[in-house]
Design a protein around this motif. Structure first.
Motif, PDB file in Angstrom:
ATOM      1  N   GLU A 166      33.349  30.533  45.978  1.00  8.49           N
ATOM      2  CA  GLU A 166      32.710  31.518  45.115  1.00  8.49           C
ATOM      3  C   GLU A 166      32.916  32.930  45.660  1.00  8.49           C
ATOM      4  O   GLU A 166      33.099  33.884  44.893  1.00  8.49           O
ATOM      5  CB  GLU A 166      31.218  31.207  44.992  1.00  8.49           C
ATOM      6  N   GLU A 167      32.877  33.068  46.973  1.00  9.22           N
ATOM      7  CA  GLU A 167      33.103  34.374  47.598  1.00  9.22           C
ATOM      8  C   GLU A 167      34.501  34.894  47.262  1.00  9.22           C
ATOM      9  O   GLU A 167      34.681  36.085  46.957  1.00  9.22           O
ATOM     10  CB  GLU A 167      32.937  34.258  49.116  1.00  9.22           C
ATOM     11  N   ILE A 168      35.494  34.009  47.312  1.00 13.30           N
ATOM     12  CA  ILE A 168      36.865  34.402  46.980  1.00 13.30           C
ATOM     13  C   ILE A 168      36.960  34.799  45.512  1.00 13.30           C
ATOM     14  O   ILE A 168      37.592  35.807  45.159  1.00 13.30           O
ATOM     15  CB  ILE A 168      37.838  33.253  47.297  1.00 13.30           C
ATOM     16  N   PHE A 169      36.326  34.025  44.628  1.00 15.68           N
ATOM     17  CA  PHE A 169      36.373  34.330  43.203  1.00 15.68           C
ATOM     18  C   PHE A 169      35.723  35.688  42.909  1.00 15.68           C
ATOM     19  O   PHE A 169      36.235  36.474  42.105  1.00 15.68           O
ATOM     20  CB  PHE A 169      35.670  33.235  42.399  1.00 15.68           C
ATOM     21  N   HIS A 170      34.578  35.945  43.532  1.00 16.96           N
ATOM     22  CA  HIS A 170      33.909  37.236  43.340  1.00 16.96           C
ATOM     23  C   HIS A 170      34.811  38.382  43.802  1.00 16.96           C
ATOM     24  O   HIS A 170      34.866  39.440  43.163  1.00 16.96           O
ATOM     25  CB  HIS A 170      32.586  37.266  44.104  1.00 16.96           C
ATOM     26  N   ALA A 171      35.518  38.170  44.905  1.00 19.60           N
ATOM     27  CA  ALA A 171      36.412  39.198  45.433  1.00 19.60           C
ATOM     28  C   ALA A 171      37.570  39.461  44.471  1.00 19.60           C
ATOM     29  O   ALA A 171      37.965  40.617  44.250  1.00 19.60           O
ATOM     30  CB  ALA A 171      36.941  38.791  46.806  1.00 19.60           C
ATOM     31  N   PHE A 172      38.108  38.401  43.881  1.00 15.56           N
ATOM     32  CA  PHE A 172      39.161  38.583  42.878  1.00 15.56           C
ATOM     33  C   PHE A 172      38.622  39.376  41.682  1.00 15.56           C
ATOM     34  O   PHE A 172      39.315  40.248  41.140  1.00 15.56           O
ATOM     35  CB  PHE A 172      39.687  37.228  42.399  1.00 15.56           C
ATOM     36  N   GLY A 173      37.408  39.051  41.277  1.00 12.45           N
ATOM     37  CA  GLY A 173      36.820  39.739  40.135  1.00 12.45           C
ATOM     38  C   GLY A 173      36.657  41.228  40.359  1.00 12.45           C
ATOM     39  O   GLY A 173      36.668  42.015  39.416  1.00 12.45           O
ATOM     40  N   ALA A 174      36.483  41.618  41.630  1.00 10.89           N
ATOM     41  CA  ALA A 174      36.281  43.032  41.965  1.00 10.89           C
ATOM     42  C   ALA A 174      37.592  43.768  42.217  1.00 10.89           C
ATOM     43  O   ALA A 174      37.589  44.992  42.406  1.00 10.89           O
ATOM     44  CB  ALA A 174      35.381  43.148  43.188  1.00 10.89           C
ATOM     45  N   ASN A 222      35.427  29.750  33.147  1.00  8.10           N
ATOM     46  CA  ASN A 222      34.650  29.606  34.379  1.00  8.10           C
ATOM     47  C   ASN A 222      34.955  30.723  35.371  1.00  8.10           C
ATOM     48  O   ASN A 222      34.053  31.260  36.015  1.00  8.10           O
ATOM     49  CB  ASN A 222      34.933  28.238  35.013  1.00  8.10           C
ATOM     50  N   LEU A 223      36.230  31.070  35.515  1.00 11.24           N
ATOM     51  CA  LEU A 223      36.604  32.124  36.461  1.00 11.24           C
ATOM     52  C   LEU A 223      36.080  33.480  36.014  1.00 11.24           C
ATOM     53  O   LEU A 223      35.681  34.309  36.842  1.00 11.24           O
ATOM     54  CB  LEU A 223      38.128  32.175  36.614  1.00 11.24           C
ATOM     55  N   ASP A 224      36.056  33.721  34.720  1.00 13.20           N
ATOM     56  CA  ASP A 224      35.605  35.015  34.215  1.00 13.20           C
ATOM     57  C   ASP A 224      34.102  35.222  34.402  1.00 13.20           C
ATOM     58  O   ASP A 224      33.601  36.337  34.197  1.00 13.20           O
ATOM     59  CB  ASP A 224      35.982  35.162  32.740  1.00 13.20           C
ATOM     60  N   LYS A 225      33.399  34.178  34.800  1.00 15.42           N
ATOM     61  CA  LYS A 225      31.984  34.339  35.136  1.00 15.42           C
ATOM     62  C   LYS A 225      31.811  35.177  36.396  1.00 15.42           C
ATOM     63  O   LYS A 225      30.733  35.706  36.660  1.00 15.42           O
ATOM     64  CB  LYS A 225      31.321  32.971  35.332  1.00 15.42           C
ATOM     65  N   TYR A 226      32.867  35.273  37.195  1.00 16.46           N
ATOM     66  CA  TYR A 226      32.796  36.037  38.443  1.00 16.46           C
ATOM     67  C   TYR A 226      33.198  37.496  38.237  1.00 16.46           C
ATOM     68  O   TYR A 226      33.317  38.250  39.197  1.00 16.46           O
ATOM     69  CB  TYR A 226      33.686  35.386  39.500  1.00 16.46           C
ATOM     70  N   GLY A 227      33.375  37.882  36.994  1.00 11.76           N
ATOM     71  CA  GLY A 227      33.739  39.245  36.652  1.00 11.76           C
ATOM     72  C   GLY A 227      34.714  39.227  35.500  1.00 11.76           C
ATOM     73  O   GLY A 227      35.574  38.337  35.434  1.00 11.76           O
ATOM     74  N   PRO A 228      34.608  40.170  34.573  1.00 10.05           N
ATOM     75  CA  PRO A 228      35.519  40.199  33.426  1.00 10.05           C
ATOM     76  C   PRO A 228      36.981  40.237  33.877  1.00 10.05           C
ATOM     77  O   PRO A 228      37.355  41.049  34.720  1.00 10.05           O
ATOM     78  CB  PRO A 228      35.121  41.498  32.697  1.00 10.05           C
ATOM     79  N   GLY A 229      37.778  39.318  33.326  1.00  9.02           N
ATOM     80  CA  GLY A 229      39.200  39.312  33.629  1.00  9.02           C
ATOM     81  C   GLY A 229      39.577  38.682  34.959  1.00  9.02           C
ATOM     82  O   GLY A 229      40.724  38.814  35.401  1.00  9.02           O
ATOM     83  N   THR A 230      38.641  37.967  35.593  1.00  8.38           N
ATOM     84  CA  THR A 230      38.942  37.364  36.899  1.00  8.38           C
ATOM     85  C   THR A 230      40.108  36.386  36.815  1.00  8.38           C
ATOM     86  O   THR A 230      40.992  36.374  37.679  1.00  8.38           O
ATOM     87  CB  THR A 230      37.704  36.649  37.466  1.00  8.38           C
ATOM     88  N   ALA A 231      40.132  35.567  35.778  1.00  8.53           N
ATOM     89  CA  ALA A 231      41.213  34.588  35.636  1.00  8.53           C
ATOM     90  C   ALA A 231      42.560  35.290  35.524  1.00  8.53           C
ATOM     91  O   ALA A 231      43.538  34.888  36.162  1.00  8.53           O
ATOM     92  CB  ALA A 231      40.966  33.712  34.413  1.00  8.53           C
ATOM     93  N   GLN A 232      42.618  36.347  34.706  1.00 11.29           N
ATOM     94  CA  GLN A 232      43.868  37.083  34.540  1.00 11.29           C
ATOM     95  C   GLN A 232      44.282  37.765  35.834  1.00 11.29           C
ATOM     96  O   GLN A 232      45.462  37.793  36.200  1.00 11.29           O
ATOM     97  CB  GLN A 232      43.707  38.130  33.430  1.00 11.29           C
ATOM     98  N   LYS A 233      43.314  38.310  36.563  1.00  7.75           N
ATOM     99  CA  LYS A 233      43.611  38.964  37.846  1.00  7.75           C
ATOM    100  C   LYS A 233      44.164  37.956  38.853  1.00  7.75           C
ATOM    101  O   LYS A 233      45.140  38.237  39.557  1.00  7.75           O
ATOM    102  CB  LYS A 233      42.350  39.628  38.403  1.00  7.75           C
ATOM    103  N   MET A 234      43.532  36.787  38.935  1.00 10.15           N
ATOM    104  CA  MET A 234      44.006  35.760  39.852  1.00 10.15           C
ATOM    105  C   MET A 234      45.414  35.314  39.490  1.00 10.15           C
ATOM    106  O   MET A 234      46.291  35.164  40.350  1.00 10.15           O
ATOM    107  CB  MET A 234      43.068  34.554  39.861  1.00 10.15           C
TER     108      MET A 234
END
Length: 244
Positions: A166-174, A222-234
């Motif tokens: 979750e920490e990694i996902f939040h970091a991607f979202g930011a 699910n990934l976009d729950k960690y910030g808008p566009g997280t899946a696309q960023k990852m």
């Protein structure tokens, strides 16, 4: 039946946190969520939970369980029957151990010569079911390696792995720039996380994951729950990383 999240957790023998995590990743949604945020589960949801626990018993990763449950050829009754077989064998072994302890305490040791399922029997049946799952839905080295690793993880370690993820996902979202050094360092960290806790995440596998994050609506949601566009960023960060 309609039970609260705490009742459902108690009936299934899992933690409330586990059910909330299943909800977050889209694996098991509550039947009802009240305006106050209380979760409730009906018979259908509890049946799905039993299937999830069966595949977890076999060491199947959560991501793979989601695909199995949504597969057109998945047979719920078959999965539940197999889970029941494992539970009955486990209960028989525990009953026999309790009987022996009681007899020993009472000074009257008696032996029942009827054949009983041993730990080896139980492991053999579990291994058989795991192989069937692997052959049917994911007969790959990554699937098998992940299953073997998860056999040794206890609840505390699973929670630590989840928190790190979750920490990694939040970091991607930011992240502001998927191709920037910060995002590239996160990709390297994510690849190492998968390799350490699940399976050897090679370059080709990592590239496939990056595509799946945006092509599979469940993962994207699910990934976009960690910030808008997280899946696309990852996905974009992984693509840049793999092309380096």
């Amino acid at each position: 039946m309609r039970c609260s999240v705490s009742q459902a957790a108690k009936l299934a023998g899992v933690s409330v946190r586990t059910l909330r995590w299943y909800d977050e990743i889209g694996l098991l949604k509550p039947t009802e969520v009240t305006p106050a945020g209380y979760r409730f589960y009906d018979d259908e949801a509890m049946a799905v939970l039993q299937q999830i626990l069966f595949y977890r018993e076999l060491g199947v990763p959560l991501e793979q369980i989601g695909r199995i449950l949504s597969a057109p050829d998945h047979h719920r009754t078959e999965a539940l029957k197999k889970h029941r077989t494992l539970l009955l064998m486990k209960r028989q072994r525990l009953d026999d151990m309790l009987r022996l302890v009681d007899e020993t305490i009472g000074g009257n040791i008696m032996y029942d010569e009827r054949p009983k399922p041993t730990q080896a029997d139980w492991e053999a049946v579990k291994e058989q079911y795991a192989k069937e799952a692997a052959q049917r839905w994911g007969n790959t080295e990554a699937f098998l390696e992940s299953r073997e690793k998860h056999k040794d993880y206890g609840p505390e370690q699973e929670a630590r792995i989840q928190a790190e993820m979750e920490e990694i996902f939040h970091a991607f979202g930011a992240c502001a720039d998927p191709a920037g050094p910060d995002a590239q360092a996160l990709v390297e960290r994510w690849q190492a996380h998968i390799t350490r806790y699940h399976y050897n995440c090679t370059g080709p596998i990592l590239a496939c994951l990056g595509e799946m994050y945006v092509n599979d609506p469940r993962f994207q949601e699910n990934l976009d729950k960690y910030g808008p566009g997280t899946a696309q960023k990852m996905s974009a960060a992984i693509k840049a990383y793999c092309e380096m």
